[in-house]
Design a protein around this motif. Structure first.
Motif, PDB file in Angstrom:
ATOM      1  N   THR A  22       0.862  -1.176   0.000  1.00 14.18           N
ATOM      2  CA  THR A  22       0.000   0.000   0.000  1.00 14.18           C
ATOM      3  C   THR A  22       0.899   1.226   0.000  1.00 14.18           C
ATOM      4  OG1 THR A  22      -1.838   1.098   1.127  1.00 14.18           O
ATOM      5  CG2 THR A  22      -0.131   0.136   2.515  1.00 14.18           C
ATOM      6  N   LEU A  23       0.333   2.376  -0.296  1.00 14.05           N
ATOM      7  CA  LEU A  23       1.086   3.626  -0.263  1.00 14.05           C
ATOM      8  C   LEU A  23       0.549   4.496   0.860  1.00 14.05           C
ATOM      9  CD1 LEU A  23       1.723   4.969  -3.890  1.00 14.05           C
ATOM     10  CD2 LEU A  23       3.392   4.678  -2.074  1.00 14.05           C
ATOM     11  N   LYS A  24       1.406   4.783   1.824  1.00  7.27           N
ATOM     12  CA  LYS A  24       1.020   5.657   2.926  1.00  7.27           C
ATOM     13  C   LYS A  24       1.569   7.062   2.677  1.00  7.27           C
ATOM     14  CE  LYS A  24       0.884   1.943   6.368  1.00  7.27           C
ATOM     15  NZ  LYS A  24       1.427   1.451   7.664  1.00  7.27           N
ATOM     16  N   ARG A  25       0.998   8.005   3.383  1.00  5.30           N
ATOM     17  CA  ARG A  25       1.434   9.390   3.235  1.00  5.30           C
ATOM     18  C   ARG A  25       2.888   9.525   3.703  1.00  5.30           C
ATOM     19  NH1 ARG A  25      -2.393  11.200   5.622  1.00  5.30           N
ATOM     20  NH2 ARG A  25      -3.711  11.956   3.916  1.00  5.30           N
ATOM     21  N   ARG A  26       3.698  10.230   2.926  1.00  3.61           N
ATOM     22  CA  ARG A  26       5.098  10.459   3.285  1.00  3.61           C
ATOM     23  C   ARG A  26       5.568  11.766   2.659  1.00  3.61           C
ATOM     24  NH1 ARG A  26       6.886   5.585  -0.616  1.00  3.61           N
ATOM     25  NH2 ARG A  26       7.336   6.752  -2.526  1.00  3.61           N
ATOM     26  N   GLY A  27       6.577  12.367   3.273  1.00  2.00           N
ATOM     27  CA  GLY A  27       7.154  13.592   2.747  1.00  2.00           C
ATOM     28  C   GLY A  27       8.180  13.304   1.681  1.00  2.00           C
ATOM     29  N   SER A  28       8.760  14.356   1.123  1.00  2.00           N
ATOM     30  CA  SER A  28       9.791  14.197   0.108  1.00  2.00           C
ATOM     31  C   SER A  28      11.138  14.000   0.776  1.00  2.00           C
ATOM     32  CB  SER A  28       9.826  15.412  -0.815  1.00  2.00           C
ATOM     33  OG  SER A  28      10.103  16.586  -0.063  1.00  2.00           O
ATOM     34  N   ALA A  29      12.014  13.268   0.101  1.00  2.00           N
ATOM     35  CA  ALA A  29      13.343  12.998   0.650  1.00  2.00           C
ATOM     36  C   ALA A  29      14.243  14.219   0.552  1.00  2.00           C
ATOM     37  CB  ALA A  29      13.976  11.819  -0.075  1.00  2.00           C
ATOM     38  N   ALA A  30      14.010  15.073  -0.436  1.00  2.00           N
ATOM     39  CA  ALA A  30      14.816  16.281  -0.625  1.00  2.00           C
ATOM     40  C   ALA A  30      13.995  17.264  -1.448  1.00  2.00           C
ATOM     41  CB  ALA A  30      16.136  15.949  -1.319  1.00  2.00           C
ATOM     42  N   ILE A  31      14.454  18.475  -1.526  1.00  2.00           N
ATOM     43  CA  ILE A  31      13.762  19.496  -2.304  1.00  2.00           C
ATOM     44  C   ILE A  31      13.735  19.075  -3.772  1.00  2.00           C
ATOM     45  CG2 ILE A  31      13.840  21.900  -3.059  1.00  2.00           C
ATOM     46  CD1 ILE A  31      15.182  22.594  -0.431  1.00  2.00           C
ATOM     47  N   GLY A  32      12.548  19.150  -4.356  1.00  2.00           N
ATOM     48  CA  GLY A  32      12.405  18.782  -5.760  1.00  2.00           C
ATOM     49  C   GLY A  32      12.078  17.331  -5.992  1.00  2.00           C
ATOM     50  N   GLN A  33      11.971  16.540  -4.921  1.00  2.00           N
ATOM     51  CA  GLN A  33      11.632  15.135  -5.064  1.00  2.00           C
ATOM     52  C   GLN A  33      10.177  14.910  -4.658  1.00  2.00           C
ATOM     53  OE1 GLN A  33      14.219  12.076  -3.869  1.00  2.00           O
ATOM     54  NE2 GLN A  33      16.058  13.048  -4.670  1.00  2.00           N
ATOM     55  N   PRO A  34       9.559  13.822  -5.139  1.00  2.00           N
ATOM     56  CA  PRO A  34       8.108  13.636  -4.929  1.00  2.00           C
ATOM     57  C   PRO A  34       7.764  13.216  -3.511  1.00  2.00           C
ATOM     58  CG  PRO A  34       9.032  11.760  -6.086  1.00  2.00           C
ATOM     59  CD  PRO A  34      10.134  12.764  -5.983  1.00  2.00           C
ATOM     60  N   ALA A  35       6.568  13.559  -3.113  1.00  2.00           N
ATOM     61  CA  ALA A  35       5.989  13.115  -1.848  1.00  2.00           C
ATOM     62  C   ALA A  35       4.670  12.414  -2.145  1.00  2.00           C
ATOM     63  CB  ALA A  35       5.759  14.307  -0.911  1.00  2.00           C
ATOM     64  N   VAL A  36       4.193  11.646  -1.195  1.00  2.00           N
ATOM     65  CA  VAL A  36       2.888  10.999  -1.312  1.00  2.00           C
ATOM     66  C   VAL A  36       1.939  11.753  -0.384  1.00  2.00           C
ATOM     67  CG1 VAL A  36       1.561   8.881  -0.985  1.00  2.00           C
ATOM     68  CG2 VAL A  36       3.895   8.763  -1.866  1.00  2.00           C
ATOM     69  N   GLU A  37       1.040  12.530  -0.978  1.00  2.00           N
ATOM     70  CA  GLU A  37       0.121  13.349  -0.192  1.00  2.00           C
ATOM     71  C   GLU A  37      -1.195  12.640   0.070  1.00  2.00           C
ATOM     72  OE1 GLU A  37      -0.237  16.986  -2.292  1.00  2.00           O
ATOM     73  OE2 GLU A  37       1.856  17.592  -1.974  1.00  2.00           O
ATOM     74  N   GLU A  38      -1.597  11.757  -0.836  1.00  2.00           N
ATOM     75  CA  GLU A  38      -2.835  11.005  -0.655  1.00  2.00           C
ATOM     76  C   GLU A  38      -2.511   9.521  -0.570  1.00  2.00           C
ATOM     77  OE1 GLU A  38      -5.742  11.794  -3.565  1.00  2.00           O
ATOM     78  OE2 GLU A  38      -5.606  13.979  -3.403  1.00  2.00           O
ATOM     79  N   PRO A  39      -2.920   8.841   0.491  1.00  2.00           N
ATOM     80  CA  PRO A  39      -2.677   7.384   0.577  1.00  2.00           C
ATOM     81  C   PRO A  39      -3.341   6.665  -0.591  1.00  2.00           C
ATOM     82  CG  PRO A  39      -3.391   8.277   2.693  1.00  2.00           C
ATOM     83  CD  PRO A  39      -3.599   9.353   1.681  1.00  2.00           C
ATOM     84  N   ARG A  40      -2.683   5.650  -1.074  1.00  2.00           N
ATOM     85  CA  ARG A  40      -3.202   4.881  -2.196  1.00  2.00           C
ATOM     86  C   ARG A  40      -3.145   3.405  -1.840  1.00  2.00           C
ATOM     87  NH1 ARG A  40      -2.786   7.146  -7.093  1.00  2.00           N
ATOM     88  NH2 ARG A  40      -4.318   5.558  -7.624  1.00  2.00           N
ATOM     89  N   SER A  41      -4.004   2.631  -2.462  1.00  2.00           N
ATOM     90  CA  SER A  41      -4.007   1.182  -2.281  1.00  2.00           C
ATOM     91  C   SER A  41      -3.763   0.516  -3.618  1.00  2.00           C
ATOM     92  CB  SER A  41      -5.340   0.698  -1.694  1.00  2.00           C
ATOM     93  OG  SER A  41      -5.537   1.203  -0.398  1.00  2.00           O
ATOM     94  N   PHE A  42      -3.149  -0.658  -3.574  1.00  2.00           N
ATOM     95  CA  PHE A  42      -2.974  -1.430  -4.796  1.00  2.00           C
ATOM     96  C   PHE A  42      -4.346  -1.822  -5.327  1.00  2.00           C
ATOM     97  CE2 PHE A  42      -2.134  -5.484  -7.033  1.00  2.00           C
ATOM     98  CZ  PHE A  42      -1.227  -5.013  -7.971  1.00  2.00           C
TER      99      PHE A  42
END
Length: 601
Positions: free
Chosen positions: A511-531
């Motif tokens: 599953t995809l849980k909410r997470r921040g970006s690892a560095a500036i300019g890299q993607p974050a997961v703002e909305e949880p997603r399920s397979f």
């Protein structure tokens, strides 16, 4: 060995002080180091964002390595860390505030220990162009280019006309006389399963040999104590009663395990015969049964929810699952309690005469044929009645697919090279249960890739160089790394249309849980997603094409460094190897055709 060729080193707590730009000294030094070590075929670096509930919000620095066969993970780490260039220390020096120990040997010792702590061997993996080293690939590509140049010159001179055999022979003679290609006089090395072990007989014999060795070991466990006890009794008389009891118990357990093993083999053969009958033989002779099977598979895999797929799913639960469980239960009873079957048979023959039993079986077969005919007729009438029954009533994708700019940038850098992707997802709760099934599924995928899919294709999916999966952070997260030919969309299409079962098994517990970006300019997961939802574990899943691609895109991370020692497609690598064998092998029509195919492709 396949899993040990693909490793990831995940070191948490990266503070961002190291310059990881493409033209920086760290990445330049790493590129020179990997070329000099000469046993790494692919390498890349990425930043893994911390979990939302992690105590340390800093990202992890991840180094992916795909190494050549026969190199142990500890060995490759040692070679990289203790290389005179010190490139690895430049990459990881920020983890030691103050510069670390003053002595280089002490720094290397500490660095090796830290990297070994973060090293993970792939839980499962697949290698496309197997048993080829980077040096072999480079030499064979040189041979391929030389052969094409020679062929152009011979065609320009109008030598040999349309005589393909004479043309191929002339090329082979020129290659044989050229001292540059003395190394090609030996046949291209092949692993066991791509050589003599690639035959079906060898694969079956491999399994049977393991089973026979198991039976021999079980028999010896029971026979040896009895034999030793007999010798002891002959020499010294009867032993203590306790010793006799232990030997009898070991002998009894050994006999029971031996019987269970043999009956298990017969049960598996019986289940295999049933599967072949219903899935292969019956569809071959019955058009209606073949159409019905295809219909069931289509409805179970249907990416959108319809009344037809809904009804097929629940009929499967009401009828299919109990039937399968009943067959499995009968097999287990036969394996562990064969006396129950014998008692049931005696009770049946005591109550009914033989002709009555035969008549009952015939009536049951006729009833099944009638039921099948009625169901087939209903299936035809439903298809003709109207499309409302098959019309989707559930939207497939709730939102448009979004691709982060950093991912687009990374894909643009390798548009004419081998493509690459990182996917980081979370393992569904309970983590231990999901991780167990992921490992079991990946072991199956790895086994099939190693033994059966030996020519650069995983199922129907071509163009994969290295694909590997890792369970990291104590079973909390799931990391997938892949190096492949072509575009990302086409890469996923190959799995959606081909290796659907293996792909669904590899992803369905994530599953995809909410997470921040690892560095500036890299993607974050703002909305949880399920397979995407699956049916009966292996159906649907990746067949929900847009949902699956959106899920995969949302899970992706950009790479900050990439090294590729192959620089050729899987098809190009295989073509060059086959040309080598054809030029320096015996002269026959097959090799002549392979030579002409190589120079004309």
């Amino acid at each position: 060995m396949v899993r040990q060729q693909m490793i990831c080193i995940v070191v948490p707590g990266w503070d961002g002080t190291t310059d990881l730009s493409e033209s920086g000294s760290v990445c330049t030094g790493l590129d020179a180091l990997l070329k000099d070590v000469a046993v790494v075929q692919f390498a890349s670096i990425a930043l893994l964002p911390a979990r939302a509930d992690a105590k340390d919000p800093r990202p992890s620095l991840m180094l992916e390595l795909a190494i050549e066969e026969g190199i142990a993970p500890y060995d490759i780490v040692y070679r990289l860390v203790y290389h005179p260039s010190g490139a690895m220390w430049s990459l990881y020096s920020s983890f030691w505030p103050g510069g670390g120990p003053p002595l280089q040997s002490a720094r290397n010792d500490q660095l090796q220990g830290k990297l070994m702590e973060g090293l993970t061997i792939a839980e499962g993996g697949f290698i496309g162009a197997r048993d080829r080293t980077a040096r072999q690939i480079e030499k064979e590509q040189d041979l391929l280019q030389w052969t094409r140049d020679q062929a152009r010159a011979m065609k320009a001179a109008k030598l040999y006309g349309d005589d393909r055999a004479a043309f191929a022979l002339a090329l082979a003679q020129r290659a044989f006389k050229n001292p540059r290609f003395d190394w090609a006089l030996d046949p291209a090395p092949r692993s066991y399963w791509r050589e003599k072990g690639a035959s079906i007989g060898a694969k079956i014999g491999y399994v049977l040999a393991l089973f026979v060795l198991w039976l021999a070991a079980v028999w010896l466990i029971g026979a040896v104590p009895r034999g030793l006890l007999g010798v002891y009794t002959w020499l010294f008389g009867a032993p203590y009663s306790g010793v006799q009891a232990v030997v009898d118990a070991v002998s009894k357990v050994s006999g029971w395990v031996l019987g269970v093993s043999i009956r298990s083999l017969f049960a598996l053969l019986g289940l295999g015969v049933l599967a072949v009958f219903f899935l292969l033989a019956l569809p071959a002779v019955s058009k209606s049964w073949r159409r019905w099977l295809k219909s069931v598979g289509r409805e179970l895999d249907r990416p959108t929810e319809t009344w037809s797929s809904w009804s097929t799913y629940w009929v499967g639960w009401i009828v299919g699952v109990p039937t399968v469980l009943a067959v499995v239960a009968c097999a287990l009873v036969f394996i562990f309690c064969p006396g129950t079957i014998v008692d049931a048979y005696h009770a049946l023959t005591a109550k009914f005469l033989g002709w009555q039993i035969i008549a009952f079986i015939i009536l049951a077969i006729v009833a099944l044929i009638c039921v099948f005919g009625v169901l087939s007729r209903i299936d035809q009438q439903l298809a003709a009645a109207g499309n409302w029954f098959f019309h989707p009533y559930e939207d497939d994708v709730p939102r448009a697919q979004q691709v982060d700019t950093s991912i687009d940038h990374c894909e643009g850098l390798v548009v004419r090279e081998t493509a690459h992707m990182f996917s980081l997802t979370d393992i569904r709760s309970p983590n231990g249960w999901s991780a167990f099934w992921i490992r079991a599924s990946l072991r199956i995928v790895t086994l099939f890739g190693r033994v059966f899919f030996t020519e650069g294709r995983l199922g129907d999916a071509p163009g994969i160089h290295f694909g590997h999966w890792h369970i990291i952070e104590k079973g909390r997260r799931y990391l997938f790394c892949s190096n492949y030919d072509g575009s990302f969309g086409g890469y996923l299409d190959d799995f959606i249309n081909g290796a659907t079962i293996g792909t669904t098994l590899a992803w369905r517990w994530t599953t995809l849980k909410r997470r921040g970006s690892a560095a500036i300019g890299q993607p974050a997961v703002e909305e949880p997603r399920s397979f995407p939802p699956t049916r009966f574990i292996v159906f649907r899943g990746v067949k929900c094409e847009l949902k699956f691609k959106s899920y995969a895109r949302d899970s992706m991370l950009p790479h900050v460094f990439r090294f590729d020692a192959r620089k050729e497609t899987v098809d190009g690598i295989n073509l060059a190897t086959s040309l080598r064998d054809a030029l320096f092998g015996e002269r026959n029509d097959s090799n002549d055709d392979q030579i002409m195919r190589a120079i004309e492709s």
